[in-house]
Write a protein that holds these residues in place. Structure first.
Motif, PDB file in Angstrom:
ATOM      1  N   ALA A   1      -1.375   9.172  31.963  1.00 34.75           N
ATOM      2  CA  ALA A   1      -0.307   9.443  31.123  1.00 34.75           C
ATOM      3  C   ALA A   1      -0.369   9.874  30.001  1.00 34.75           C
ATOM      4  O   ALA A   1       0.044  11.138  29.077  1.00 34.75           O
ATOM      5  N   LEU A   2      -2.200  10.856  29.815  1.00 33.38           N
ATOM      6  CA  LEU A   2      -2.461  11.563  29.447  1.00 33.38           C
ATOM      7  C   LEU A   2      -2.468  12.330  29.414  1.00 33.38           C
ATOM      8  O   LEU A   2      -2.768  13.645  29.313  1.00 33.38           O
ATOM      9  N   GLY A   3      -1.875  12.863  31.735  1.00 30.13           N
ATOM     10  CA  GLY A   3      -1.533  14.192  31.485  1.00 30.13           C
ATOM     11  C   GLY A   3      -2.564  15.199  32.271  1.00 30.13           C
ATOM     12  O   GLY A   3      -1.915  16.642  32.223  1.00 30.13           O
ATOM     13  N   HIS A   4      -3.465  14.574  32.672  1.00 30.23           N
ATOM     14  CA  HIS A   4      -5.015  14.946  33.173  1.00 30.23           C
ATOM     15  C   HIS A   4      -4.854  14.731  34.872  1.00 30.23           C
ATOM     16  O   HIS A   4      -5.865  15.584  35.347  1.00 30.23           O
ATOM     17  N   MET A   5      -3.966  14.657  35.592  1.00 31.77           N
ATOM     18  CA  MET A   5      -3.862  13.956  36.739  1.00 31.77           C
ATOM     19  C   MET A   5      -2.589  15.092  37.152  1.00 31.77           C
ATOM     20  O   MET A   5      -1.338  15.175  36.813  1.00 31.77           O
ATOM     21  N   TYR A   6      -2.381  15.382  38.713  1.00 32.12           N
ATOM     22  CA  TYR A   6      -1.606  15.774  39.476  1.00 32.12           C
ATOM     23  C   TYR A   6      -2.139  15.675  40.630  1.00 32.12           C
ATOM     24  O   TYR A   6      -2.900  15.668  41.384  1.00 32.12           O
ATOM     25  N   ASP A   7      -0.363  16.055  41.401  1.00 27.91           N
ATOM     26  CA  ASP A   7      -0.350  16.384  42.788  1.00 27.91           C
ATOM     27  C   ASP A   7      -0.701  17.343  43.565  1.00 27.91           C
ATOM     28  O   ASP A   7       0.158  18.762  43.844  1.00 27.91           O
ATOM     29  N   LYS A   8      -1.453  17.274  45.386  1.00 28.65           N
ATOM     30  CA  LYS A   8      -1.644  18.988  46.230  1.00 28.65           C
ATOM     31  C   LYS A   8      -2.369  18.385  47.433  1.00 28.65           C
ATOM     32  O   LYS A   8      -3.286  17.470  47.099  1.00 28.65           O
ATOM     33  N   ASP A   9      -1.813  18.777  48.332  1.00 30.66           N
ATOM     34  CA  ASP A   9      -2.313  19.308  49.423  1.00 30.66           C
ATOM     35  C   ASP A   9      -1.802  17.354  50.008  1.00 30.66           C
ATOM     36  O   ASP A   9      -3.097  17.097  50.335  1.00 30.66           O
TER      37      ASP A   9
ATOM     38  N   LEU B   1      -4.264  12.830  44.814  1.00 32.21           N
ATOM     39  CA  LEU B   1      -3.864  12.973  43.403  1.00 32.21           C
ATOM     40  C   LEU B   1      -5.766  13.641  43.077  1.00 32.21           C
ATOM     41  O   LEU B   1      -7.077  13.101  43.242  1.00 32.21           O
ATOM     42  N   TRP B   2      -5.337  14.497  42.092  1.00 33.33           N
ATOM     43  CA  TRP B   2      -6.347  15.637  41.094  1.00 33.33           C
ATOM     44  C   TRP B   2      -7.210  14.961  39.489  1.00 33.33           C
ATOM     45  O   TRP B   2      -5.489  14.909  39.020  1.00 33.33           O
ATOM     46  N   LEU B   3      -7.606  15.090  39.414  1.00 32.63           N
ATOM     47  CA  LEU B   3      -7.863  15.092  38.514  1.00 32.63           C
ATOM     48  C   LEU B   3      -8.511  17.057  37.174  1.00 32.63           C
ATOM     49  O   LEU B   3      -9.220  17.398  38.499  1.00 32.63           O
ATOM     50  N   ARG B   4      -7.768  17.212  36.658  1.00 34.95           N
ATOM     51  CA  ARG B   4      -7.762  18.414  35.909  1.00 34.95           C
ATOM     52  C   ARG B   4      -8.786  18.506  35.494  1.00 34.95           C
ATOM     53  O   ARG B   4      -8.948  18.794  34.011  1.00 34.95           O
ATOM     54  N   THR B   5      -9.949  18.694  35.717  1.00 39.51           N
ATOM     55  CA  THR B   5     -11.573  18.295  34.736  1.00 39.51           C
ATOM     56  C   THR B   5     -11.709  19.325  34.038  1.00 39.51           C
ATOM     57  O   THR B   5     -12.663  20.246  33.971  1.00 39.51           O
ATOM     58  N   THR B   6     -10.680  21.181  35.276  1.00 40.72           N
ATOM     59  CA  THR B   6     -11.719  22.197  33.997  1.00 40.72           C
ATOM     60  C   THR B   6     -11.109  23.090  33.232  1.00 40.72           C
ATOM     61  O   THR B   6     -11.277  23.372  32.192  1.00 40.72           O
ATOM     62  N   ASP B   7     -10.503  21.648  32.438  1.00 41.07           N
ATOM     63  CA  ASP B   7      -9.332  21.874  31.367  1.00 41.07           C
ATOM     64  C   ASP B   7     -10.534  21.226  30.291  1.00 41.07           C
ATOM     65  O   ASP B   7     -10.347  21.861  29.401  1.00 41.07           O
ATOM     66  N   PHE B   8     -11.947  20.726  30.833  1.00 41.99           N
ATOM     67  CA  PHE B   8     -13.006  20.076  30.234  1.00 41.99           C
ATOM     68  C   PHE B   8     -14.261  20.801  30.422  1.00 41.99           C
ATOM     69  O   PHE B   8     -15.341  20.025  30.374  1.00 41.99           O
ATOM     70  N   GLY B   9     -14.157  22.054  30.737  1.00 42.48           N
ATOM     71  CA  GLY B   9     -15.576  22.205  31.358  1.00 42.48           C
ATOM     72  C   GLY B   9     -16.325  22.133  32.534  1.00 42.48           C
ATOM     73  O   GLY B   9     -17.349  22.934  32.883  1.00 42.48           O
TER      74      GLY B   9
ATOM     75  N   ALA C   1     -13.973  13.620  28.213  1.00 43.01           N
ATOM     76  CA  ALA C   1     -13.440  14.061  27.076  1.00 43.01           C
ATOM     77  C   ALA C   1     -11.711  13.679  27.887  1.00 43.01           C
ATOM     78  O   ALA C   1     -10.973  13.910  27.102  1.00 43.01           O
ATOM     79  N   ALA C   2     -11.665  14.257  29.017  1.00 41.06           N
ATOM     80  CA  ALA C   2     -10.051  13.708  29.661  1.00 41.06           C
ATOM     81  C   ALA C   2      -9.490  12.229  29.424  1.00 41.06           C
ATOM     82  O   ALA C   2      -8.219  11.799  29.045  1.00 41.06           O
ATOM     83  N   PHE C   3     -10.415  11.591  29.324  1.00 41.21           N
ATOM     84  CA  PHE C   3     -10.194   9.867  28.338  1.00 41.21           C
ATOM     85  C   PHE C   3     -10.017  10.109  26.875  1.00 41.21           C
ATOM     86  O   PHE C   3      -9.465   8.915  26.936  1.00 41.21           O
TER      87      PHE C   3
END
Length: 552
Positions: free
Chosen positions: A270-278, A281-289, A344-346
Motif C-alpha cells: 500500500a505504501l508503494g514499496h513492493m514489486y513483482d519480478k521473476d 515479491l520484492w521490497l525496494r530497499t535500495t530506495d532507503f539506502g 524507513a519503508a514503513f
C-alpha cells in the motif's frame, strides 16, 4: 550542588545576560560543565563562553565575564575565574558541595534517576538464542549488557519491555530434532546436527515424558515439540539464575501462523514499496539506502528470511512501542542496512524508531590460554560454564564493564581473585567498607546524624571534596549511559571515581574515635558521607545487576 544543578545555574546566568541586553544570542538548551583534570582549576569548568562568542559577536573573555559576574552571586558558588581564551572555572563553597551528601541520602534508591527518557515506550530485544543448545558466551554478553541497559532506561524514565525472540521455526529446529532422535536411538549425530552431552540429556528427558516416542508414526515431531520446550526451559532457568528475566517470549512461529507476514506485505504494498519480478515479491530497499532490493516472498511461494523481520517489526510497532532496540552479535553486522531500510519503508525513522546494537566476541582465558570447549555443550563455552567459574556478580560485571562493540577477553583467574586487581571485588569491597563503617558506628553507640543536623562546611578535606564531586556525577553518568546505550560507563565510573575516591577518603580521613578519644566535630558529617557513598555504590551496582554486599 550537582553538575546538573550547576549547569542549570550557568544557563540561568546566560539567560539573565541576554534578558539584560548584554548578550544577543540564543540561550542554549543545556550547558555542559566538566570536572577539570587539574583540581587547581576549580571544581568544575565550562566552555560556554567560547561557544557563544561568535554568535554574540564579542570576544570570548568578554562573554565569559558577563556570565561570571552573574554566576558569582549564585548561592553555593565560592568563586568563578576566567582562564585562557574564555573558560569559566568554578569553585563551590564547602557547604554547597557537602549538600550533595544530603541529596544522596535523602533520595536513597532514587538517587541517579532522571526523566530524560520519560514517555518513551521501549521494546528491548536481546539474547534470543536459538533453542537448540545452551546459551553460548556471546549470548551471555548480551544477557548482562541488555539487562543493564533495560535498568538504565527505566532509571531514565522509559517504560521498557524485555523481549526474547523464540526462534522455533526453520531448518535449525529440524536439525535439532534429528539430533535428539539419533541420540535416543543410540546413533551418531547427523552430519549437520548438534553434538554435545546436552543432546543426550534432552533426548533422555523426552523419553521420560513420552516412553513410546520412538514407536510413534512421526517420532521426529515428538522430539521436536518436547525437545525444543525442554531446551528452552533450560535456557530460561540459566538466565533467571543469572538475574535476567524477560517480560515477553515471542514465538517466531506465531508470525507465520497469525498472518502477520501477509499484513506486513500488504502494508508495504500500500505504501508503494513492493514489486513483482521473476515470479517473486520484492521490497525496494535500495530506495532507503540498502545495497540491493530484497526478496520477501520467493518464486515458490515460500516466505524469505526477511519476511519474518518485516512482520516482527510491524508487530512491535502495532503493540505500541515507539522505540524498538535490537541487540545482535558480531556476525549480524551486515544485517543492519536492510533492517534500517525496512524501518524507513514503513515510514519510520531509522536510529529513532529502530536501533540495532552490535556486540563483539567474548574470549575466556585460563592460565593465559583461551578456553574453546564446554564439557556439556561440546563446542562452545556456555553461560553456566562462566557462572560456575567466577560466579554471577563477577560474570555480569566483567561482561558489562567494557564497550559492547569491542572484543572482550575475560581472564577467569583474574576475575576469581579477592584482591583490588579484580574490578568487581574492588567496587564491592568499597560498598562493604561503607557498610562496615556505618555498622561500627552503630555498635559504638554513635548514630549517623539526620541530613539536616550536619554542619556541611566541615566536609572541607581534599579527599572529602574528591568523594563528594564523584558522588555528584552519578545522575549525569546514568543519563549519559542510557542515552548512549553504554552500561559500561556506570562500571567504569564506580571503579575509577567512586571506589577510588572512597579508598583515599578511608586512608586520610578518620571517622570514628579511637580508644578514649572524644567524638570529633567531623564524625557526623563523615558518617553522612559514608552513607551517601554506600547509596551510590548500591544504586550503581544495582543498575548492572550486581549485588552490593554488606560483608565480604
Amino acid at each position: 550542588m550537582t553538575p546538573i544543578e550547576l549547569g542549570a545555574a550557568v544557563r540561568a546566568a546566560v539567560a539573565a545576560a541576554v534578558e539584560a541586553g548584554d548578550l544577543t544570542v540564543a540561550v542554549p538548551a543545556d550547558v555542559a560543565v566538566e570536572r577539570p583534570r587539574n583540581r587547581d582549576h576549580g571544581d568544575y569548568a565550562t566552555s560556554v563562553a567560547l561557544q557563544l562568542a561568535k554568535p554574540a559577536g564579542r570576544p570570548p573573555r568578554e562573554v565569559a565575564e558577563l556570565i561570571a559576574a552573574r554566576l558569582r552571586v549564585v548561592a553555593g558558588v565560592a568563586s568563578v575565574d576566567i582562564a585562557g581564551p574564555g573558560f569559566l572555572n568554578v569553585r563551590l563553597a564547602e557547604a554547597a558541595l557537602g549538600r550533595v551528601a544530603v541529596q544522596v541520602v535523602e533520595a536513597g534508591a532514587a538517587y541517579g534517576t532522571n526523566d530524560a527518557a520519560a514517555g518513551q515506550n521501549v521494546n528491548l530485544e536481546f539474547v534470543s538464542a536459538n533453542p537448540t543448545g545452551p546459551i553460548h558466551i556471546g549470548g551471555v554478553r548480551w544477557a548482562a549488557v541488555g539487562d543493564a541497559l533495560a535498568r538504565l532506561l527505566q532509571a531514565s524514565g522509559a517504560k521498557v519491555t524485555r523481549e526474547y525472540y523464540f526462534n522455533d521455526h526453520g531448518a535449525q529446529i529440524d536439525r535439532f530434532a534429528r539430533s535428539l532422535l539419533a541420540a535416543a536411538k543410540g546413533e551418531p549425530a547427523p552430519e549437520d546436527g548438534y553434538g554435545g552431552a546436552y543432546i543426550a540429556d534432552i533426548a533422555a528427558k523426552v523419553l521420560e515424558q513420552a516412553p513410546d516416542a520412538l514407536q510413534q508414526d512421526d517420532p521426529q515431531e515428538v522430539f521436536r515439540s518436547a525437545g525444543v520446550q525442554l531446551m528452552f526451559e533450560e535456557i530460561k532457568t540459566s538466565l533467571h539464575d543469572f538475574g535476567v528475566d524477560f517480560d515477553v517470549y515471542f514465538h517466531e512461529n506465531a508470525l507465520h501462523e497469525s498472518g502477520a507476514v501477509g499484513r506486513a506485505v500488504d502494508r508495504l504494498r500500500a505504501l508503494g514499496h513492493m514489486y513483482d519480478k521473476d515470479g517473486a515479491l520484492w521490497l525496494r530497499t535500495t530506495d532507503f539506502g540498502d545495497d540491493k532490493d530484497r526478496v520477501v516472498i520467493k518464486s515458490d511461494g515460500e516466505p524469505a528470511y526477511i519476511s519474518g523481520d518485516l512482520a516482527y517489526y510491524l508487530d512491535k510497532r502495532e503493540r505500541g512501542f515507539d522505540r524498538v532496540v535490537i541487540m545482535l552479535g558480531a556476525d549480524h553486522h551486515g544485517y543492519v542496512g536492510r533492517m534500517m531500510a525496512m524501518c524507513a519503508a514503513f515510514g519510520d525513522t531509522p536510529g529513532v524508531n529502530l536501533e540495532i546494537l552490535i556486540g563483539q566476541l567474548v574470549n575466556l582465558l585460563r592460565d593465559g590460554e583461551p578456553l574453546k570447549m564446554s564439557k556439556r555443550a561440546g563446542t562452545v563455552i556456555t553461560l553456566d560454564d562462566l557462572v560456575g567459574a567466577i560466579g554471577v556478580d563477577a560474570a555480569r560485571y566483567a561482561l558489562a564493564r567494557s564497550s559492547a562493540d569491542s572484543v572482550l577477553d575475560i581472564d577467569l583467574d583474574a576475575w576469581s581473585r579477592r584482591t583490588s586487581e579484580n574490578p568487581v571485588f574492588y567496587v564491592q569491597y568499597a560498598a562493604t567498607r561503607a557498610a562496615s563503617v556505618l555498622r561500627n558506628a552503630g555498635e559504638a553507640g554513635i548514630a549517623v546524624p539526620a541530613p539536616g543536623d550536619v554542619d556541611l562546611s566541615l566536609l572541607a578535606h581534599p579527599r572529602e571534596t574528591e568523594l563528594l564531586l564523584a558522588l555528584a556525577e552519578f545522575p549525569r553518568v546514568v543519563a549519559t549511559a542510557a542515552e548512549l546505550r553504554e552500561p559500561h560507563r556506570v562500571a567504569r565510573y564506580l571503579e575509577e571515581q567512586v571506589a577510588k575516591a572512597a579508598q583515599r577518603f578511608w586512608d586520610e580521613c578518620q571517622v570514628l574515635p579511637k580508644g578514649d578519644e572524644e567524638i570529633a566535630p567531623t564524625t557526623g558529617p563523615r558518617l553522612l558521607l559514608w552513607r551517601a557513598t554506600r547509596v551510590v555504590l548500591e544504586n550503581g551496582l544495582g543498575l548492572l545487576g550486581v549485588s552490593a554486599p554488606e560483608r565480604m
